[in-house]
Write an enzyme that holds these catalytic residues in place. Sequence first.
Site: not given
Ligand SMILES: NC(=O)c1ccc[n+]([C@@H]2O[C@H](COP(=O)([O-])OP(=O)(O)OC[C@H]3O[C@@H](n4cnc5c(N)ncnc54)[C@H](O)[C@@H]3O)[C@@H](O)[C@H]2O)c1
Ligand SMILES: C[N+](C)(C)CC=O
Length: 471
Positions: A153, A262, A361
Amino acid sequence: MAVFGDIPAATAEDVELAVLAARDAFARDGGRHWSRAPGAVRAKFLKAIAVKIKERKSYMALLETLDSGKPLDEAHGDMEDVAACFEYYADLAKALDGKQRSPISLPMENFESYVLKEPIGVVGLITPWNYPLLMATWKVAPALAAGCTAVLKPSELASLTCLELGGICVEIGLPSGVLNIITGLGPEAGAPLASHPHVDKIAFTGSTETGKRIMVTAAQMVKPVSLELGGKSPLIVFDDVDIDKAVEWAMFGCFANAGQVCSATSRLLLHEKIAKQFLDRLVAWAKSVKVSDPLEEGCRLGSVVSEGQYQKVMKFISTARSEGATILYGGVRPQHLKKGFFIEPTIITDVSTSMQIWREEVFGPVICVKEFRTEREAVDLANDTHYGLAGAVISNDLERCERISKVIQSGIVWINCSQPCFVQAPWGGNKRSGFGRELGEWGLDNYLSVKQVTKYSSDEPYGWYRPPSKL
Ligand SMILES: NC(=O)c1ccc[n+]([C@@H]2O[C@H](COP(=O)([O-])OP(=O)(O)OC[C@H]3O[C@@H](n4cnc5c(N)ncnc54)[C@H](O)[C@@H]3O)[C@@H](O)[C@H]2O)c1
Ligand SMILES: C[N+](C)(C)CC=O
């Protein structure tokens, strides 16, 4: 903003169908064609996906840029990383065959024991929008290599390249039901996947808030989860460095992908002796960044992903100002870009550790800066966060760098750089940045369960109980 396509909004009913298809594919013919097939069989499919991604790199990169706003050059790099990730896990799938039945040395000679590594089952993969296809690939490639079947998803804000991946899987003849892709909103499509009783594991990348919800849901079924969440990573710069080289890493660490990374090193810690000179150069470099339509050649800062994200980042900047911080550079829409969700690279100083800009963040092109005097103070400031994804240190004193790498509380530490990411090396965080590791062999282990098989190998009776007397 312009509409150039639409995607389905899946509901719980679609999730049901997708999970059913994945379960069926996992068990089909006793797993002979997928889940219990030799890893070498699955490797062929993964290699074939990599070939198609490479063939279509330009088109896929264009789609990623249109969908997310990232500079086209960055999207090209992402597609190369996607293909490399499928290739890497193809090799690990093949190698898995040779790792089966690895013997365990036991202290009793009457017993023999070995280990089987088996696919966990049907896995739910929920991913974010910042690296739409790459973040999905970090899960899909190892899950398939392990022999799992999956329901992916992707984020509703950028699903197109993941749908293209689905098309590629059909083209290369991936057995039906092995990878199922549903698009849609988090609560409507993600939540029913996370709570589905026939999904054996959830691998999630996204915000810490959603991660917490997923963990609570999964706990009801004692379902394993791996969580890759947010960050507020530090970059420490000492006074013995080449300033321009260090400035470039600071820029890459927080302005690449418009800071929607992230692991962005969004808290810059400068030794007081070089702080002024460093900031002068940082502003000069920030001024020279090409902020433009992400399709324009040489673009290094595109738009953020959506209007919502734009408003969120702008609010962070205005709160920082109202809390007493100084917007040293940026903080506004570039004058030459009247439309779209563009934000100048933004540098914020006079920051205190209680301010929101220091603690939360932003996920935008915004760096906040503090000065330090001693190594101890730098480390304390670096660790002054609930997050623990990454950290970086720049100094010509390598012993110091290694000392610091041991005490920074994060899953990743960069020395004399920020952000490089290799498929061979483990990726993941500590503290509220989550747990579990993706990439490398650790990424494959995420989708394998370890089974101990122990055999009594003596011809003699065990002899714990006395045999009943014979009549
Ligand atoms: N640690 C890592 O490797 C990494 C990598 C990329 C992004 N991130 C993090 O992702 C965040 C940004 O991404 P975002 O805005 O898409 O995050 P988000 O949590 O809003 O959404 C992520 C995913 O979860 C889904 N989602 C939302 N609510 C849900 C629920 N209640 N149940 C199940 N799924 C649900 C969304 O539709 C989406 O597919 C930032 O905080 C970033 O740091 C972390
Ligand atoms: C790991 N990286 C940098 C590709 C995605 C994190 O958001």
